[in-house]
Design an enzyme around this catalytic site. Sequence first.
Site, PDB file in Angstrom:
ATOM      1  N   PHE A 187       0.976  -1.153   0.124  1.00 48.02           N
ATOM      2  CA  PHE A 187       0.047   0.115   0.034  1.00 48.02           C
ATOM      3  C   PHE A 187       0.802   1.264  -0.015  1.00 48.02           C
ATOM      4  O   PHE A 187       1.790   1.405   0.995  1.00 48.02           O
ATOM      5  CB  PHE A 187      -1.116  -0.027   1.360  1.00 48.02           C
ATOM      6  CG  PHE A 187      -1.933   1.410   1.127  1.00 48.02           C
ATOM      7  CD1 PHE A 187      -3.000   1.318   0.425  1.00 48.02           C
ATOM      8  CD2 PHE A 187      -1.373   2.443   1.814  1.00 48.02           C
ATOM      9  CE1 PHE A 187      -3.699   2.439   0.317  1.00 48.02           C
ATOM     10  CE2 PHE A 187      -2.073   3.595   1.565  1.00 48.02           C
ATOM     11  CZ  PHE A 187      -3.282   3.610   0.989  1.00 48.02           C
ATOM     12  N   ASP A 191       9.369   2.882   1.939  1.00 52.67           N
ATOM     13  CA  ASP A 191       8.146   3.702   2.254  1.00 52.67           C
ATOM     14  C   ASP A 191       8.098   3.423   3.727  1.00 52.67           C
ATOM     15  O   ASP A 191       7.461   2.592   4.026  1.00 52.67           O
ATOM     16  CB  ASP A 191       7.079   3.128   1.406  1.00 52.67           C
ATOM     17  CG  ASP A 191       5.671   4.007   1.909  1.00 52.67           C
ATOM     18  OD1 ASP A 191       6.060   4.743   2.835  1.00 52.67           O
ATOM     19  OD2 ASP A 191       4.889   3.735   1.046  1.00 52.67           O
ATOM     20  N   LYS A 195       2.670  11.146   7.292  1.00 51.28           N
ATOM     21  CA  LYS A 195       1.889  10.883   8.250  1.00 51.28           C
ATOM     22  C   LYS A 195       2.460  11.649   9.731  1.00 51.28           C
ATOM     23  O   LYS A 195       2.346  12.961   9.816  1.00 51.28           O
ATOM     24  CB  LYS A 195       1.934   9.597   8.670  1.00 51.28           C
ATOM     25  CG  LYS A 195       0.835   8.531   7.451  1.00 51.28           C
ATOM     26  CD  LYS A 195       0.386   7.433   8.093  1.00 51.28           C
ATOM     27  CE  LYS A 195      -0.671   6.977   6.919  1.00 51.28           C
ATOM     28  NZ  LYS A 195      -0.438   5.885   5.936  1.00 51.28           N
TER      29      LYS A 195
END
Length: 415
Positions: free
Chosen positions: A157, A242, A271
């Site tokens: 993802f 990531d 985030k």
Amino acid sequence: MTQATLSGVKRVVGSSTLNTEQHNDLVSQYSANNYASLPVVIRKGEGAWVEDVEGKRYLDMLSAYSALNFGHSHPEIMEVFLEQAKRLTLTSRAFQNDQFGPFCKEITAFCGQDMVLPMNTGAEAVETAIKATRKWGYKVKGVEADQAEIIVVDGNFHGRTVTIVSFSRDPQFKDDFGPLTPGFKMVPYGNAAALKTAITPNTVGFLVEPIQGEGGIVVPPDGYLRECHQICRENNVLFIADEIQTGLARTGKRFACDHEGVKPDMIILGKALGGGMMPVSAMLCSKEVMGVFQPGDHGSTFGGNPLGCAVARISLHILNRDKLAERADKLGQAFMGRLRSIGGDKIKEVRGKGLLIGVEFHESAGVAKTYCKQLKEEGILCKDTVEQVMRFAPPLVVEQKDLDWAFERIKKVLA
Ligand SMILES: *Cc1c(COP(=O)(O)O)cnc(C)c1O
């Protein structure tokens, strides 16, 4: 502006008097239906706790998918945010601002990388990584025009743009959104030999989450990242981590790659970098790779804005000062141990690192979402990832006593 009009403006967005049901009605009537949210309506947050519009309190064990590593309304981040908001919020990169240079110096030092390119959301930083990697492939590695290939892993993802969903396995993420972007190749996660076999002279990068978050808190076998990093080095392929969800102390280290002593060629952050207040993301890499970008090649109106830079700077400072990685490691290990002690016939596996914890259920126990709804009634907010997996990822500032409180309720629901 007069005092009277100022308070008039405040009334427009002031605390709402609607109840939970009325809020949910507004959302289903006027908002796109792209999230299956739990029906709780939060009006206030502090640390690891939130309060809904009826005044009921909940422990937040999702942390906005790890964007709230510092908790809600962290007092020092809030102070910097308010002070900066009053002084300067946005210049665009057409001009410099006095937060941007210090931000670049501090984040590159924190990450052990030469240079940074700031964006806002995670998906934008992933797109930035893809663009940099492709251009490096053509300009430095010498791949023929439009032939560059990036290898990704199954179950990944990385966000929701058309290019990113083009290399997702999940049909729901990509069906009916084509035509999709070519240039990606998929290998199984956790299998370094498969990466080695998939590499061709046109391979420019290998994009991987060191622990898969949305894929179901999947921890690869020990040594996997180190082996993949070595294979990339031998083949002149960029190893791109990531760390949007796993980075910034979430897994008990600064980055999840640190568990294996791997220094990626490129790191993607997002985030928690925004301190839970601003969307701030970044791609970091060597001078050689970043050097492929020339003025006009890439950009973002809000990327590098002084408000985002200020909250990112104070967030990194707090992360170091308060040793949040050690805290996540200690609290996470103990909590995972207690979850494993529940036993019973519902839980198949408890896994994770630090405070990124997944609980997988047996098929016979039903889907994870059922238990998320029950935990909400008990005052705990959490979310399923894939169907059978529930994630526990409280803010890293959560107190031991809060986790003790949560455990008693979790045990009651999951035993
Ligand atoms: C959340 C996430 C993204 C996307 O970030 P957005 O800010 O939602 O665009 C990308 N990669 C990983 C690993 C994530 O967890």
